[in-house]
Structures are given as C-alpha cells and as structure tokens.
Design a protein around this motif. Sequence first.
Motif, short mmCIF file in Angstrom:
data_model
loop_
_atom_site.label_atom_id
_atom_site.label_comp_id
_atom_site.label_asym_id
_atom_site.label_seq_id
_atom_site.Cartn_x
_atom_site.Cartn_y
_atom_site.Cartn_z
N SER A 1 37.59 39.22 53.59
CA SER A 1 37.02 38.12 52.81
C SER A 1 37.12 38.47 51.33
N VAL A 2 37.52 37.48 50.52
CA VAL A 2 37.74 37.69 49.09
C VAL A 2 36.95 36.63 48.34
N PHE A 3 35.95 37.07 47.58
CA PHE A 3 35.20 36.16 46.70
C PHE A 3 35.72 36.34 45.28
N THR A 4 36.18 35.25 44.67
CA THR A 4 36.75 35.29 43.32
C THR A 4 35.87 34.48 42.38
N LEU A 5 35.41 35.16 41.31
CA LEU A 5 34.63 34.51 40.26
C LEU A 5 35.48 34.50 39.00
N ARG A 6 35.87 33.30 38.56
CA ARG A 6 36.71 33.16 37.37
C ARG A 6 35.85 32.73 36.19
N ILE A 7 35.99 33.42 35.06
CA ILE A 7 35.14 33.20 33.88
C ILE A 7 36.05 32.83 32.72
N MET A 8 35.75 31.67 32.07
CA MET A 8 36.47 31.23 30.86
C MET A 8 35.49 31.16 29.71
N GLY A 9 35.76 31.93 28.63
CA GLY A 9 34.87 31.97 27.48
C GLY A 9 35.56 31.54 26.20
N GLU A 10 34.76 30.97 25.28
CA GLU A 10 35.30 30.51 23.99
C GLU A 10 34.23 30.70 22.92
N ASN A 11 34.66 31.25 21.78
CA ASN A 11 33.77 31.44 20.63
C ASN A 11 34.27 30.56 19.50
N ARG A 12 33.54 29.50 19.23
CA ARG A 12 33.97 28.56 18.20
C ARG A 12 33.81 29.12 16.79
N THR B 1 34.44 32.40 15.86
CA THR B 1 35.56 33.30 15.56
C THR B 1 36.90 32.75 16.01
N GLY B 2 36.89 31.68 16.81
CA GLY B 2 38.14 31.13 17.31
C GLY B 2 38.75 31.94 18.42
N GLU B 3 38.00 32.81 19.06
CA GLU B 3 38.53 33.68 20.11
C GLU B 3 38.19 33.11 21.48
N THR B 4 39.12 33.24 22.41
CA THR B 4 38.90 32.83 23.80
C THR B 4 39.27 33.98 24.72
N CYS B 5 38.67 33.99 25.91
CA CYS B 5 38.98 35.01 26.90
C CYS B 5 38.84 34.41 28.29
N GLU B 6 39.55 35.01 29.22
CA GLU B 6 39.50 34.57 30.61
C GLU B 6 39.63 35.78 31.52
N GLY B 7 38.66 35.97 32.37
CA GLY B 7 38.67 37.11 33.30
C GLY B 7 38.30 36.65 34.69
N SER B 8 38.58 37.51 35.65
CA SER B 8 38.25 37.19 37.03
C SER B 8 37.65 38.42 37.70
N LEU B 9 36.68 38.17 38.55
CA LEU B 9 36.00 39.22 39.31
C LEU B 9 36.27 38.96 40.79
N ASN B 10 37.02 39.89 41.43
CA ASN B 10 37.34 39.78 42.84
C ASN B 10 36.50 40.77 43.62
N LEU B 11 35.67 40.26 44.50
CA LEU B 11 34.80 41.09 45.34
C LEU B 11 35.30 40.94 46.77
N VAL B 12 35.85 42.05 47.32
CA VAL B 12 36.58 42.01 48.59
C VAL B 12 35.82 42.81 49.64
N ASP B 13 35.62 42.17 50.79
CA ASP B 13 35.05 42.85 51.95
C ASP B 13 36.18 42.99 52.98
N LEU B 14 36.76 44.22 53.04
CA LEU B 14 37.91 44.44 53.90
C LEU B 14 37.49 44.49 55.36
N ALA B 15 38.45 44.21 56.24
CA ALA B 15 38.18 44.29 57.68
C ALA B 15 38.04 45.75 58.09
N GLY B 16 37.43 45.96 59.26
CA GLY B 16 37.21 47.32 59.74
C GLY B 16 38.51 48.06 60.02
N SER B 17 38.55 49.30 59.56
CA SER B 17 39.76 50.13 59.74
C SER B 17 39.47 51.18 60.80
N GLU B 18 40.04 51.03 61.99
CA GLU B 18 39.91 52.02 63.04
C GLU B 18 41.17 52.00 63.89
#
Length: 691
Positions: A549-560, A562-579
């Motif tokens: 399961s992969v939960f993706t949180l996408r963040i878009m920021g803007e500073n009016r 300074t005129g700066e913008t940024c975009e990042g993503s946070l992927n939180l992954v719960d892998l399947a059992g390895s055996e």
Amino acid sequence: MSRLPRPQQDSRLPGPSLPSSAFTFTMNPAGIKRKFVQEEGPHPPRKKLASIPETATIKQPLQDARPGPNLRRPAAPPALTRPHAPVLSTTRRTTRATSAPPTRAPPVRPTTATRRPVPGRVASGSSTKVEDQRFKSLQDQMSSIEAARAADAARLAADMESERAKVAELQENHLVLSRELAASKTQEINQRRELGIASEELDQLRKRHANEIMDLEMDMKRKERENRELQEELRMCKSDLERDRETIATLKATISHQSTAQITFTTQITALQAQVTALQTALDVSSNQKTSTELDLELAHKRIVELEHETRQAETVRRKLHNMVQELKGNIRVFCRVRPLIPSDMSSSENTRAEIVYPDTLDHKEIVLSSASENAMGQERKDEWQFAFDRVFEPHSSQAEVFEDISQLAQSCTDGYNVCVFAYGQTGSGKSFTMEGGPTEATAGMIPRAVEQVFAVTEELQNKGWEYKMEGQMLEIYNETINDLLGKAEFDKKKHEIKHDKSGRTTVTDVDVVPLTSANQVRSLLSIAQSRRTVASTLMNERSSRSHSVFTLRIMGENRLTGETCEGSLNLVDLAGSERLEKSGAGNDKDRLKETQSINKSLSALGDVIAALGERGEGKGDKHIPYRNSKLTYLLQNSLSGNSKTLMVLNLSPLASHLNESLCSLRFATKVNNTTIGTAKKQNRLMNSSS
C-alpha cells in the motif's frame, strides 16, 4: 286583451242565390261572430254565391273585446231567412218568361205507366199525340220554375247587397275599435314604463336614504368616540396641570436653593479656569511628546518590515541548513524496530522470545541477535550476529519516539523535497501498526502523524507569506496490478498507468486524488483504504497483508512575497510481508503461491534499485537503474532517486521461531543502509527564473 275573430265565409255559397241556410251576426264580449242558422223546409236548388272581396275582411283581430267608453255597439242585423220555392202549378202556361233564356227541356223518357203494348202497331197515332201534349205541359212547368228562380235570385242579390253594406260598416267599426285598442295598449305600455321608472327611482331613493341613515349612525358613533377621547384627554390634562403646579412649586423652592449655590459655583469656576490654563500648558507638552512618539513608531514599523524580510531570509537559510543536516545523516537511512510480545504470541509453547541485545545504550544504533544450538557431535554451538543502523527502537519504544526522527523528513517535504518512508519486514512484524497505527492518539502511526506534522508546519509558514495546497491518494499493488483504494470502482476493472513528467512529478491515470483540508480527513481515508486492502490467511499471520500500500501526500506551496514556489511529495509505503515459501506455507495454494512470488519479485526489484543507486552514488559510472522491473519501484522512481530522501523502517519479530526471517530482513536492511544515493534536489523555483 283578446282579438276579434275574423268572420268566416262558407265556401259552399259562392253564387248569387241565397242558400238554404242564412248568416246571423251577434255581438258578444268576445267579439263579433257570424252564426249560421239552419232553417227547416225543402231545399231548392243551390247556386254559387259571389265571394266576398278581401278588402271586406278584417285584417287584424281585436285585442280586447270589452267595449271602450266611446265604442258604439252596432245593432245586430236581422237574420236572413231562406226563401221557399213556389209551388209548381199543373196549369199549362203558354207564355215564357223573359227574365231567363229559354231552356231546352231534356227528353222525357216514357215511363212504364204510359207505355202501352203495341199490338201490331194499331193505335200509334193517338199515342203520339198524347205524348206531345204531356211534353208541352212539362215544358210549361219548367218555364214557370225558371221564372220563379230568376225572381228569387234577384231578391237574393238585393239581400246580399244589403248584407255586404252591413259587413262593410262592421269592418269600419272594427278598424276604429282596433285603432282605439292599439292607442289604449300604447298608452298602457307607456304608463307601465313610467310606473317602472318611478319604481326604480323610489328604490334608489330608499337605498340613498338607508345609506344616509347608516352614515349618520357612523358619524354619531364617531362623535361619541371623539367625545370620550376628549373627555379622557381633558382628564389627563387636568392631572398634568396638577402635576405642573406641584412641579412649579418644587422649582421655586429649588431656585431659591440654587441662587445660593450660584455664588459658590462662581467661585469654583474661577478656580477651574485657572486649572484649564494649567491643563492647556500640559496639553502642549503632551502634543510635543506625541509627535516624538509617532516618529519612534514609524521607525519601529520600518524595523519590523526589515525584521520580517530578515525572517524570510532566515527561513530560506533554515531550509538549507535543515537539508544539510539531513544530508549529513544520509539521504537514505534505515531504522530498525522490534515489536513487543503480544498475547497471541504466548498461545503456543514453541513461540519463545529470541535472544536480542541492544548494546548501544547511548545512541541506540546497534542490535545483536544470538542463537544457541547443538551440532551433530552433541557439542553446543552459539552464533551471534551484530548489526548497526541509523536508529534502533526497542520493543518498549512508543509511536511518538519512532516518529520523532521521521518528523524531520516531513519538514523536508514542505520545503520542496520528495520523501519516501517505507516499512519492511516479514508478515506479523508490525509494519501496518508502524505506518497506520491504532485508533487512539497514542497508537497513531507514521502516516497520520506525518500528515499532522505537515499541516502544523504549513500553518506556521503562513505568517511568512507561504500558502499551501495538499492532496492525497492511496494505492495498492497486488500481483503487479495497481488498485485505487479510495476509488468507487471494483478492483482490477480499470487499467492504471504510471507516468513521470519532466518536472519530476509522478501521476497515475484514473485514480481519485482527494484534496486535503485537515488531518482528521486523512484518518477517515485511511480507515476506508484499510477496509478495502487485499488480505489473506497464511501460516505466518491470520490476516497477512498480501499487497503493497502506498499513501502519497503531494504538497504545493507558493510565497507571494518572495515569488518562490515549491512542490514536494511524501510517500508512505507499507510493504507486503517478506517470507520464504516454506515458512509462509503458500506452496500448497496456487493463489498464495502466485502472491508470494509477486511480493518477493517486487522486493527483490526494490533491492536491485537501491543497489544500483548505491553504485551510481559511489561514482562507478552511469549505471542503469532498473525501475521498470516492478510496479512498486516504477511508482517510487522519483522518491528513490538522488532527488529524494528515503527512510526504511525495518520491523522485526521478537520470536525465536522467526529468527531466520529476521536475519534475512536485517541483511537486506544493512545492504540498504550502506547505500549512498547522492544529494537530494529541492523541487522549487522562482516565478521568473528557476533556482
């Protein structure tokens, strides 16, 4: 008003001769009628009478048979009698009347009485003479009869003329009566019309009179009401007058007291004027101080603007320093967490605690596993394995302690970096608990805590001019097939494709992306996704997670500012059992076998990608990175490359029966921990130029 009937004419008497019956005219209240009188006696031969002309008839019957005041009733004409025919005389007449033309007597046939037998025609001459004489006598009789008829016809014609004169006179009287009757009827109609008009005028006068009476009664009631109101007003005026008199008396007493107080007030006014002069002087001094204070306030405002600018610059510096600290810690880090024993572990006598030691009590970065066994010779052999990671969490560590180091990566996500945190370990080692957690605040996992951290950081940065928009998605990779855990369609019905654009953004087609406005919203989305995630029963765990399961949180920021913008993503992954297959017991089940093979293949692909990234980071050339070997690595391509920060949380089981699986997981984590993937790149840019 009845009308006079029209006199009837007998069509059987059209001729000039008088019939056997006569007409008698009688006058009665109903009108003038002609009565036919039948007389007895023998009837002479009838002749047709001449018809009465139409002008002699009464054209309009009378409306009323009652005689008027000036109406004369004519005397009834004498009844006509039928003349009797004269008695025929048997005397022979030799002369013929001259009043009528001679008529030819019809031949007389001899009767049986005059006939005699003709025996041999002996007496024929004498009989012929007798017949001639008789014939002559008959002709004479016919002539006398015709003369009598002619006389009767003349007399009847005279009588008819007199009757016609009488009828004409009656018709004239009838016309006069008709005119008088019409005039009377017209007069009666006029009188009735005038009577109706008078009745209507009388009704109108009565209505007008009734309305006037009603108006007068209403005026009288109004006058009475006004009279009562005036009386009440008069009473109130009298009471007000009494109060005013009392007030005047009180005011007179007050004036006498105020006259004395006026003298005292005059003295006080003089003293107050002196005080006003002193206050005016103090006001001038305060005005000067106010001017000086406004200047100081303006300088302070300028200083605040300068400090805000310096703060924004300091925020940029803080981001750089924070990123440097994270890079010094390593862009790919590995945490190790050993879960505590749970009641289900103690249900079997075979489930004993493994020998796990944590020798580094200061930095908590080492973990040692040991195992004692006997060889074939009966000698005791003791094995020991030592591993070191960026952080090792003992079984008593709480969720908050685990998230403390991860929170720094959540901060990097708001700064515009791609961050990937995935939980690795065998089935039942606590991966889902670490990532998703429990229902309480204390047991909340890394995903809800990271989202809360991101929302808290974005709220703090709003004071520095930053505005953020966030959106999230929850995917499942099962047997190399992508399913949308937040979508409404059935699984495996839609074909989802992974796409990477040039800016480093990863998207999946036909996936529901939910705008996020609060951390509580993420909790509800996680509960929906967890209920839809594919699970199956294995020997390692009753409800083993058979998919990533992969939960993706996408963040878009803007500073009016300074005129700066940024975009990042946070992927939180719960892998399947390895055996391994022999441990999971999936070899006997075709579906479980396919699932285990797919899971091991994707985890192996993940290890290959990390190994390739490590070789590239060590400067061993432009080595190919096999992202496309599995859907998991291809989906996390931008979060596993050198432009991101990656954290692997290794989860271990404390049971001795899981020691071999734990050693496999520790060796894989050590391989990942020894990998260097390069320097993370910030995904931000200026509005006019890229940084």
